[in-house]
Design a protein around this motif. Sequence first.
Motif, PDB file in Angstrom:
ATOM      1  N   MET A 182      29.651 -77.838 -53.447  1.00  0.00           N
ATOM      2  CA  MET A 182      30.086 -78.381 -54.734  1.00  0.00           C
ATOM      3  C   MET A 182      30.785 -79.731 -54.564  1.00  0.00           C
ATOM      4  O   MET A 182      31.729 -79.854 -53.779  1.00  0.00           O
ATOM      5  CB  MET A 182      31.023 -77.412 -55.457  1.00  0.00           C
ATOM      6  CG  MET A 182      31.462 -77.926 -56.828  1.00  0.00           C
ATOM      7  SD  MET A 182      32.694 -76.856 -57.636  1.00  0.00           S
ATOM      8  CE  MET A 182      31.655 -75.479 -58.126  1.00  0.00           C
ATOM      9  N   HIS A 183      30.303 -80.723 -55.317  1.00  0.00           N
ATOM     10  CA  HIS A 183      30.818 -82.105 -55.304  1.00  0.00           C
ATOM     11  C   HIS A 183      30.572 -82.818 -53.967  1.00  0.00           C
ATOM     12  O   HIS A 183      31.059 -83.934 -53.775  1.00  0.00           O
ATOM     13  CB  HIS A 183      32.308 -82.156 -55.639  1.00  0.00           C
ATOM     14  CG  HIS A 183      32.681 -81.427 -56.896  1.00  0.00           C
ATOM     15  ND1 HIS A 183      31.901 -81.464 -58.037  1.00  0.00           N
ATOM     16  CD2 HIS A 183      33.740 -80.625 -57.175  1.00  0.00           C
ATOM     17  CE1 HIS A 183      32.480 -80.736 -58.985  1.00  0.00           C
ATOM     18  NE2 HIS A 183      33.582 -80.203 -58.483  1.00  0.00           N
ATOM     19  N   ARG A 184      29.828 -82.190 -53.076  1.00  0.00           N
ATOM     20  CA  ARG A 184      29.519 -82.820 -51.788  1.00  0.00           C
ATOM     21  C   ARG A 184      28.014 -83.090 -51.629  1.00  0.00           C
ATOM     22  O   ARG A 184      27.623 -84.139 -51.130  1.00  0.00           O
ATOM     23  CB  ARG A 184      30.011 -81.943 -50.643  1.00  0.00           C
ATOM     24  CG  ARG A 184      31.531 -81.796 -50.581  1.00  0.00           C
ATOM     25  CD  ARG A 184      31.960 -81.045 -49.326  1.00  0.00           C
ATOM     26  NE  ARG A 184      33.418 -80.997 -49.220  1.00  0.00           N
ATOM     27  CZ  ARG A 184      34.170 -79.968 -49.601  1.00  0.00           C
ATOM     28  NH1 ARG A 184      33.587 -78.884 -50.133  1.00  0.00           N
ATOM     29  NH2 ARG A 184      35.485 -79.997 -49.472  1.00  0.00           N
ATOM     30  N   GLN A 185      27.198 -82.109 -52.021  1.00  0.00           N
ATOM     31  CA  GLN A 185      25.745 -82.260 -51.956  1.00  0.00           C
ATOM     32  C   GLN A 185      25.129 -81.526 -53.137  1.00  0.00           C
ATOM     33  O   GLN A 185      25.687 -80.531 -53.622  1.00  0.00           O
ATOM     34  CB  GLN A 185      25.174 -81.694 -50.642  1.00  0.00           C
ATOM     35  CG  GLN A 185      25.522 -82.505 -49.411  1.00  0.00           C
ATOM     36  CD  GLN A 185      25.048 -81.829 -48.143  1.00  0.00           C
ATOM     37  OE1 GLN A 185      25.766 -81.034 -47.534  1.00  0.00           O
ATOM     38  NE2 GLN A 185      23.828 -82.145 -47.735  1.00  0.00           N
ATOM     39  N   ARG A 186      23.949 -81.979 -53.548  1.00  0.00           N
ATOM     40  CA  ARG A 186      23.248 -81.281 -54.625  1.00  0.00           C
ATOM     41  C   ARG A 186      21.746 -81.508 -54.507  1.00  0.00           C
ATOM     42  O   ARG A 186      21.297 -82.479 -53.896  1.00  0.00           O
ATOM     43  CB  ARG A 186      23.735 -81.746 -55.989  1.00  0.00           C
ATOM     44  CG  ARG A 186      23.364 -83.181 -56.346  1.00  0.00           C
ATOM     45  CD  ARG A 186      23.808 -83.522 -57.754  1.00  0.00           C
ATOM     46  NE  ARG A 186      23.580 -84.922 -58.074  1.00  0.00           N
ATOM     47  CZ  ARG A 186      23.978 -85.499 -59.202  1.00  0.00           C
ATOM     48  NH1 ARG A 186      24.613 -84.785 -60.123  1.00  0.00           N
ATOM     49  NH2 ARG A 186      23.745 -86.769 -59.426  1.00  0.00           N
ATOM     50  N   GLU A 194      32.222 -86.307 -58.717  1.00  0.00           N
ATOM     51  CA  GLU A 194      32.241 -84.924 -59.166  1.00  0.00           C
ATOM     52  C   GLU A 194      30.949 -84.593 -59.892  1.00  0.00           C
ATOM     53  O   GLU A 194      30.489 -85.341 -60.749  1.00  0.00           O
ATOM     54  CB  GLU A 194      33.437 -84.705 -60.100  1.00  0.00           C
ATOM     55  CG  GLU A 194      33.662 -83.254 -60.470  1.00  0.00           C
ATOM     56  CD  GLU A 194      34.972 -83.032 -61.184  1.00  0.00           C
ATOM     57  OE1 GLU A 194      34.938 -82.541 -62.340  1.00  0.00           O
ATOM     58  OE2 GLU A 194      36.031 -83.367 -60.600  1.00  0.00           O
ATOM     59  N   ASP A 195      30.358 -83.470 -59.522  1.00  0.00           N
ATOM     60  CA  ASP A 195      29.075 -83.054 -60.094  1.00  0.00           C
ATOM     61  C   ASP A 195      29.312 -82.416 -61.472  1.00  0.00           C
ATOM     62  O   ASP A 195      29.989 -81.392 -61.567  1.00  0.00           O
ATOM     63  CB  ASP A 195      28.409 -82.055 -59.157  1.00  0.00           C
ATOM     64  CG  ASP A 195      26.959 -81.782 -59.522  1.00  0.00           C
ATOM     65  OD1 ASP A 195      26.551 -82.141 -60.640  1.00  0.00           O
ATOM     66  OD2 ASP A 195      26.238 -81.218 -58.683  1.00  0.00           O
ATOM     67  N   PRO A 196      28.761 -82.982 -62.538  1.00  0.00           N
ATOM     68  CA  PRO A 196      28.982 -82.397 -63.873  1.00  0.00           C
ATOM     69  C   PRO A 196      28.254 -81.074 -64.079  1.00  0.00           C
ATOM     70  O   PRO A 196      28.640 -80.281 -64.948  1.00  0.00           O
ATOM     71  CB  PRO A 196      28.442 -83.475 -64.819  1.00  0.00           C
ATOM     72  CG  PRO A 196      27.427 -84.210 -64.003  1.00  0.00           C
ATOM     73  CD  PRO A 196      27.948 -84.209 -62.600  1.00  0.00           C
ATOM     74  N   GLN A 197      27.206 -80.829 -63.288  1.00  0.00           N
ATOM     75  CA  GLN A 197      26.449 -79.568 -63.400  1.00  0.00           C
ATOM     76  C   GLN A 197      26.212 -79.002 -62.000  1.00  0.00           C
ATOM     77  O   GLN A 197      25.086 -79.013 -61.497  1.00  0.00           O
ATOM     78  CB  GLN A 197      25.128 -79.810 -64.128  1.00  0.00           C
ATOM     79  CG  GLN A 197      25.312 -80.230 -65.594  1.00  0.00           C
ATOM     80  CD  GLN A 197      23.987 -80.542 -66.266  1.00  0.00           C
ATOM     81  OE1 GLN A 197      23.230 -81.393 -65.827  1.00  0.00           O
ATOM     82  NE2 GLN A 197      23.716 -79.842 -67.361  1.00  0.00           N
ATOM     83  N   PRO A 198      27.256 -78.505 -61.364  1.00  0.00           N
ATOM     84  CA  PRO A 198      27.127 -78.046 -59.984  1.00  0.00           C
ATOM     85  C   PRO A 198      26.123 -76.909 -59.842  1.00  0.00           C
ATOM     86  O   PRO A 198      26.049 -76.025 -60.699  1.00  0.00           O
ATOM     87  CB  PRO A 198      28.543 -77.592 -59.626  1.00  0.00           C
ATOM     88  CG  PRO A 198      29.209 -77.336 -60.928  1.00  0.00           C
ATOM     89  CD  PRO A 198      28.611 -78.310 -61.893  1.00  0.00           C
ATOM     90  N   TYR A 199      25.339 -76.997 -58.769  1.00  0.00           N
ATOM     91  CA  TYR A 199      24.380 -75.958 -58.376  1.00  0.00           C
ATOM     92  C   TYR A 199      23.167 -75.843 -59.298  1.00  0.00           C
ATOM     93  O   TYR A 199      22.312 -74.973 -59.076  1.00  0.00           O
ATOM     94  CB  TYR A 199      25.032 -74.572 -58.293  1.00  0.00           C
ATOM     95  CG  TYR A 199      26.318 -74.491 -57.513  1.00  0.00           C
ATOM     96  CD1 TYR A 199      26.393 -74.927 -56.194  1.00  0.00           C
ATOM     97  CD2 TYR A 199      27.458 -73.947 -58.086  1.00  0.00           C
ATOM     98  CE1 TYR A 199      27.575 -74.834 -55.464  1.00  0.00           C
ATOM     99  CE2 TYR A 199      28.649 -73.847 -57.380  1.00  0.00           C
ATOM    100  CZ  TYR A 199      28.701 -74.297 -56.066  1.00  0.00           C
ATOM    101  OH  TYR A 199      29.859 -74.195 -55.368  1.00  0.00           O
ATOM    102  N   GLU A 200      23.037 -76.680 -60.305  1.00  0.00           N
ATOM    103  CA  GLU A 200      22.027 -76.455 -61.344  1.00  0.00           C
ATOM    104  C   GLU A 200      20.615 -76.332 -60.769  1.00  0.00           C
ATOM    105  O   GLU A 200      19.931 -75.313 -60.951  1.00  0.00           O
ATOM    106  CB  GLU A 200      22.067 -77.582 -62.383  1.00  0.00           C
ATOM    107  CG  GLU A 200      21.041 -77.382 -63.512  1.00  0.00           C
ATOM    108  CD  GLU A 200      21.035 -78.540 -64.510  1.00  0.00           C
ATOM    109  OE1 GLU A 200      20.635 -78.310 -65.660  1.00  0.00           O
ATOM    110  OE2 GLU A 200      21.414 -79.657 -64.126  1.00  0.00           O
TER     111      GLU A 200
END
Length: 222
Positions: A145-149, A65-71
């Motif tokens: 979200m939670h898949r790629q960043r 899980e991304d703690p800062q999604p889309y940042e």
Amino acid sequence: MAVEDPATITLPQMREQLYSAVVSDALDGLGYSNQSPRVPLPPITVDTTLVGRAKTTLWADMAHEDPQPYELELQAVDSCQPHDVFVAAAGGSWRSGVWGELLSTAASNSGCVGAIIDGAVRDVVKMRAMQFPVFARGTCVYDSMHRQRVIDIDVPVQIDRVTICPGDLIFADEDGVVVVPQAVEQEAIQAAWNKVHAENITRDAIKNGMKAVDAYAKYGVL
């Protein structure tokens, strides 16, 4: 119609007169023979010639899980400049649609003229209605979200072993994507410009009945 100073050729003029194949030929002539990714990156939204400067982003698939999604992707989009082309080096991943309508809208508001996505996109109908040029591997309905960043911005990236540096000139159309390194930009644009106009002369000669062999012997352009 040759030009003495390629620096006077504007980006709008390049969009009108040049195209990926002739730019690739010009780079070949300068010894740069690996400037176009040999992977499918077709136009997904608009059939046009996209020309601009690379705004690079490096992406990674996620297993947590991304703690800062889309940042970082939002930072990259908001820092676009006029005539930028957003480049997402996502390794050809189909894990999610990393680009869509909202990012296209925000990028366009910053002056971005299109996007090259080495991965999947979504919201195609809405991006097409916006007439925002997007070139990508294909489509995927999943949100990133939670898949790629994005893990880095404004750094050299690669698509199919073709290096793209921030600020490099990008040409993209139905034939493919071509990257013009800044070190040879003026020489490449001059050569491409001259070839386009030489091709026009050759084409007219062939239309008027000259054999292709004779036209090539006379004009040296194919």
